[in-house]
Scaffold this motif. Structure first.
Motif, PDB file in Angstrom:
ATOM      1  N   LEU A  45       0.686  -1.137   0.198  1.00 10.32           N
ATOM      2  CA  LEU A  45      -0.130  -0.049   0.029  1.00 10.32           C
ATOM      3  C   LEU A  45       0.971   1.381  -0.128  1.00 10.32           C
ATOM      4  O   LEU A  45       1.864   1.515   0.619  1.00 10.32           O
ATOM      5  CB  LEU A  45      -1.068  -0.052   1.006  1.00 10.32           C
ATOM      6  N   THR A  46       0.813   2.375  -0.460  1.00 10.76           N
ATOM      7  CA  THR A  46       1.706   3.608  -0.759  1.00 10.76           C
ATOM      8  C   THR A  46       0.873   4.265  -0.684  1.00 10.76           C
ATOM      9  O   THR A  46      -0.745   4.800  -0.558  1.00 10.76           O
ATOM     10  CB  THR A  46       1.639   3.667  -2.675  1.00 10.76           C
ATOM     11  N   LEU A  47       1.198   5.707   0.638  1.00  9.84           N
ATOM     12  CA  LEU A  47       0.903   5.987   1.178  1.00  9.84           C
ATOM     13  C   LEU A  47       1.028   7.897   0.184  1.00  9.84           C
ATOM     14  O   LEU A  47       2.460   8.325  -0.218  1.00  9.84           O
ATOM     15  CB  LEU A  47       1.311   6.712   2.451  1.00  9.84           C
ATOM     16  N   LEU A  48       0.444   7.534  -0.964  1.00  9.97           N
ATOM     17  CA  LEU A  48       0.952   9.321  -2.165  1.00  9.97           C
ATOM     18  C   LEU A  48       0.555  10.517  -1.567  1.00  9.97           C
ATOM     19  O   LEU A  48      -0.748  10.931  -1.402  1.00  9.97           O
ATOM     20  CB  LEU A  48       0.221   8.494  -3.492  1.00  9.97           C
ATOM     21  N   GLY A  49       0.881  11.764  -1.758  1.00 14.07           N
ATOM     22  CA  GLY A  49       0.515  13.074  -1.846  1.00 14.07           C
ATOM     23  C   GLY A  49       1.996  13.532  -1.581  1.00 14.07           C
ATOM     24  O   GLY A  49       2.876  13.734  -1.808  1.00 14.07           O
ATOM     25  N   PRO A  50       1.400  15.352  -1.893  1.00 10.73           N
ATOM     26  CA  PRO A  50       2.281  16.283  -1.813  1.00 10.73           C
ATOM     27  C   PRO A  50       2.685  16.340   0.000  1.00 10.73           C
ATOM     28  O   PRO A  50       2.421  16.351   0.978  1.00 10.73           O
ATOM     29  CB  PRO A  50       1.730  17.475  -2.108  1.00 10.73           C
ATOM     30  N   SER A  51       4.011  17.249  -0.340  1.00  9.18           N
ATOM     31  CA  SER A  51       4.738  17.605   1.242  1.00  9.18           C
ATOM     32  C   SER A  51       3.875  18.199   2.100  1.00  9.18           C
ATOM     33  O   SER A  51       2.804  19.165   1.151  1.00  9.18           O
ATOM     34  CB  SER A  51       6.119  18.066   0.336  1.00  9.18           C
ATOM     35  N   GLY A  52       3.503  17.433   3.087  1.00  9.40           N
ATOM     36  CA  GLY A  52       3.129  18.705   4.144  1.00  9.40           C
ATOM     37  C   GLY A  52       1.411  17.838   4.050  1.00  9.40           C
ATOM     38  O   GLY A  52       0.747  18.492   5.063  1.00  9.40           O
ATOM     39  N   CYS A  53       1.306  16.815   3.498  1.00  6.13           N
ATOM     40  CA  CYS A  53      -0.149  16.548   3.283  1.00  6.13           C
ATOM     41  C   CYS A  53      -0.705  15.790   4.038  1.00  6.13           C
ATOM     42  O   CYS A  53      -1.920  14.594   4.788  1.00  6.13           O
ATOM     43  CB  CYS A  53      -0.484  15.520   2.452  1.00  6.13           C
ATOM     44  N   GLY A  54       0.589  14.885   4.996  1.00  6.78           N
ATOM     45  CA  GLY A  54       0.585  13.851   6.042  1.00  6.78           C
ATOM     46  C   GLY A  54       0.823  12.625   6.266  1.00  6.78           C
ATOM     47  O   GLY A  54       0.226  11.722   7.174  1.00  6.78           O
ATOM     48  N   LYS A  55       1.448  12.206   5.298  1.00  6.28           N
ATOM     49  CA  LYS A  55       1.514  10.924   4.630  1.00  6.28           C
ATOM     50  C   LYS A  55       2.372  10.209   5.606  1.00  6.28           C
ATOM     51  O   LYS A  55       2.108   9.293   6.207  1.00  6.28           O
ATOM     52  CB  LYS A  55       2.119  10.687   3.039  1.00  6.28           C
ATOM     53  N   THR A  56       3.515  11.417   6.052  1.00  5.14           N
ATOM     54  CA  THR A  56       4.818  10.954   7.132  1.00  5.14           C
ATOM     55  C   THR A  56       4.334  11.184   8.248  1.00  5.14           C
ATOM     56  O   THR A  56       4.729   9.213   8.824  1.00  5.14           O
ATOM     57  CB  THR A  56       5.844  11.575   6.613  1.00  5.14           C
ATOM     58  N   THR A  57       3.582  11.536   8.873  1.00  7.65           N
ATOM     59  CA  THR A  57       3.149  11.717  10.323  1.00  7.65           C
ATOM     60  C   THR A  57       2.388   9.770  10.075  1.00  7.65           C
ATOM     61  O   THR A  57       1.976   9.327  11.205  1.00  7.65           O
ATOM     62  CB  THR A  57       2.309  12.907  10.350  1.00  7.65           C
ATOM     63  N   LEU A  58       1.283  10.289   8.799  1.00  7.70           N
ATOM     64  CA  LEU A  58       0.433   8.288   9.101  1.00  7.70           C
ATOM     65  C   LEU A  58       1.716   7.446   9.173  1.00  7.70           C
ATOM     66  O   LEU A  58       1.231   6.490   9.947  1.00  7.70           O
ATOM     67  CB  LEU A  58      -0.357   8.231   8.064  1.00  7.70           C
ATOM     68  N   LEU A  59       2.956   7.711   8.587  1.00  7.29           N
ATOM     69  CA  LEU A  59       3.888   6.868   8.737  1.00  7.29           C
ATOM     70  C   LEU A  59       3.976   6.426  10.086  1.00  7.29           C
ATOM     71  O   LEU A  59       4.404   5.104  11.079  1.00  7.29           O
ATOM     72  CB  LEU A  59       4.414   6.536   7.600  1.00  7.29           C
ATOM     73  N   ASN A  60       4.750   6.969  10.463  1.00 11.00           N
ATOM     74  CA  ASN A  60       5.703   7.504  12.040  1.00 11.00           C
ATOM     75  C   ASN A  60       4.115   6.851  13.093  1.00 11.00           C
ATOM     76  O   ASN A  60       4.241   6.545  14.101  1.00 11.00           O
ATOM     77  CB  ASN A  60       5.635   8.949  12.626  1.00 11.00           C
ATOM     78  N   LEU A  61       2.638   7.227  12.863  1.00 11.96           N
ATOM     79  CA  LEU A  61       1.992   6.872  14.288  1.00 11.96           C
ATOM     80  C   LEU A  61       1.912   5.164  13.450  1.00 11.96           C
ATOM     81  O   LEU A  61       1.844   4.525  14.731  1.00 11.96           O
ATOM     82  CB  LEU A  61       0.774   6.870  13.561  1.00 11.96           C
ATOM     83  N   ILE A  62       2.035   4.619  12.431  1.00 13.13           N
ATOM     84  CA  ILE A  62       2.079   3.678  12.719  1.00 13.13           C
ATOM     85  C   ILE A  62       3.475   2.434  13.054  1.00 13.13           C
ATOM     86  O   ILE A  62       3.440   1.521  13.702  1.00 13.13           O
ATOM     87  CB  ILE A  62       1.795   2.140  10.673  1.00 13.13           C
TER      88      ILE A  62
END
Length: 376
Positions: A45-62
């Protein structure tokens, strides 16, 4: 609440990672807005989006490097929201690899096993197996500074895999590699992931990487998931204007709703009417309502200008891209002062048939069209 257009969720037994109503704030800024997501066992599964969209934060929560302000995170059905990273059985490959410069390749790869207290003989065997899997045989005694960028990435990947994680997390792992190496590493990582059947979550802002590697893509913007679907479904049937414009190239044409006929939608576009199937129109519409028609460059076709041509324009530029030509056409449209459309054609025929300065009609392939209300 932000509802997410998506496929039907997997059954609980098929879910490896689940996030339920997750909210994350930094000071007074909310970076994730009640995000819910189910990641299937064994999928990429890929989290895709521009910088600042929250994708890395979501990864850090996991991963456990950030804690949700509200909501729950589950791995294999077990709540882990308050657990530290080392108890979550996750493998992580960072953007900068985060290798220990003073350790050899073998010591770097075996670090997690030593932290887990794995017996030395078993740890040595697992390190050898991991090195063979990522093609690092014979490099065990080197230091990271003695390796190429691709070899360093392999070390980081082996270190993540050797602990036999339940979930592999990849945070922009290809950003430091050149284009050719990036492509080969994408293939290798995907092949390893399939062979191991390892649930993998991949973060990227690169649409090409996401399309090439993913079983499903979750497109993010402004701290919410806009749409989750397989790559082809996202590309061909985007559910909102952001997804349509972010994933791949698109032309946006102004139109007006003109009613229905025999179950199809009629739109006034340029000098004429076009008919589209009802499922192309995502938003409900009324007679005369202003709409935007989103059409991919490969779904526009140049033709000899004739009275029935809906659109026409002047060719202003060609760009040779190897296996295709991008042709830029200056089109006069109502409600816009001037618009340059991109037409994508295979081979060199378009460049030869439609030289710069020539006038052409434009036809739309209806299966490549989506229609939305204009953005605010």
């Amino acid at each position: 609440m932000h509802p997410v257009p998506s496929e039907p969720g997997p059954a609980a037994a098929d879910t490896a990672v689940s996030l339920e109503g997750v909210v994350k704030k930094y000071r007074d800024q909310t970076v994730l807005h009640e995000v819910s997501l189910k990641i299937r066992r064994g999928e990429f599964l890929t989290l895709l989006g521009p910088s600042g969209c929250g994708k890395t934060t979501l990864l850090n929560l996991i991963a456990g490097f950030a804690e949700a302000d509200r909501g729950e995170v589950f791995i294999d059905g077990r709540p882990v929201t308050s657990e530290p990273p080392h108890k979550r059985q996750i493998g992580l490959v960072f953007q900068n690899y985060a290798l220990f410069p003073h350790m050899t390749v073998e010591r770097n790869i075996g670090y997690g096993l030593r932290m887990q207290g794995v017996p030395q003989d078993e740890a040595a065997r697992r390190v050898r197996d991991a090195m063979a899997m990522v093609k690092l045989d014979g490099l065990g005694h080197r230091k990271p500074r003695e390796l190429s960028g691709g070899q360093q990435q392999r070390v980081a990947l082996a270190r993540a895999l050797v602990i036999q994680p339940k979930v592999l997390l990849l945070d922009e792992p290809f950003s430091a590699l050149d284009k050719s190496l990036r492509g080969s590493m994408q293939v290798e990582i995907r092949e390893i992931q399939r062979r191991l059947g390892l649930t993998t979550v991949f973060v990227t802002h690169d649409q090409g990487e996401a399309l090439a590697m993913s079983d499903r893509i979750a497109v993010m913007s402004g701290g919410v998931i806009r749409q989750i679907a397989p790559p082809a479904e996202l590309y061909q049937n985007p559910q909102d204007p952001f997804v349509a414009s972010f994933l791949g190239d698109v032309n946006i044409l102004p139109a007006h709703y003109h009613g229905q006929s025999a179950g199809d939608v009629q739109l006034r576009l340029g000098s004429g009417l076009i008919r589209l199937s009802q499922d192309r129109l995502v938003d409900a519409s009324h007679e005369g309502e202003r709409l935007d028609v989103y059409v991919r460059p490969e779904h526009l076709r140049m033709e000899n200008l004739h009275p029935a041509s809906v659109l026409s324009g002047t060719v202003v530029h060609h760009v040779f891209q190897g296996d295709h030509i991008n042709t830029f056409v200056d089109v006069d449209l109502p409600m816009t002062a001037r618009q340059i459309l991109t037409v994508r054609s295979p081979g060199l025929a378009a460049m030869q048939q439609w030289p710069v300065g020539s006038v052409a009609g434009l036809a739309l392939a209806h299966e490549g069209v989506s229609v939305f209300s204009p953005r605010p």
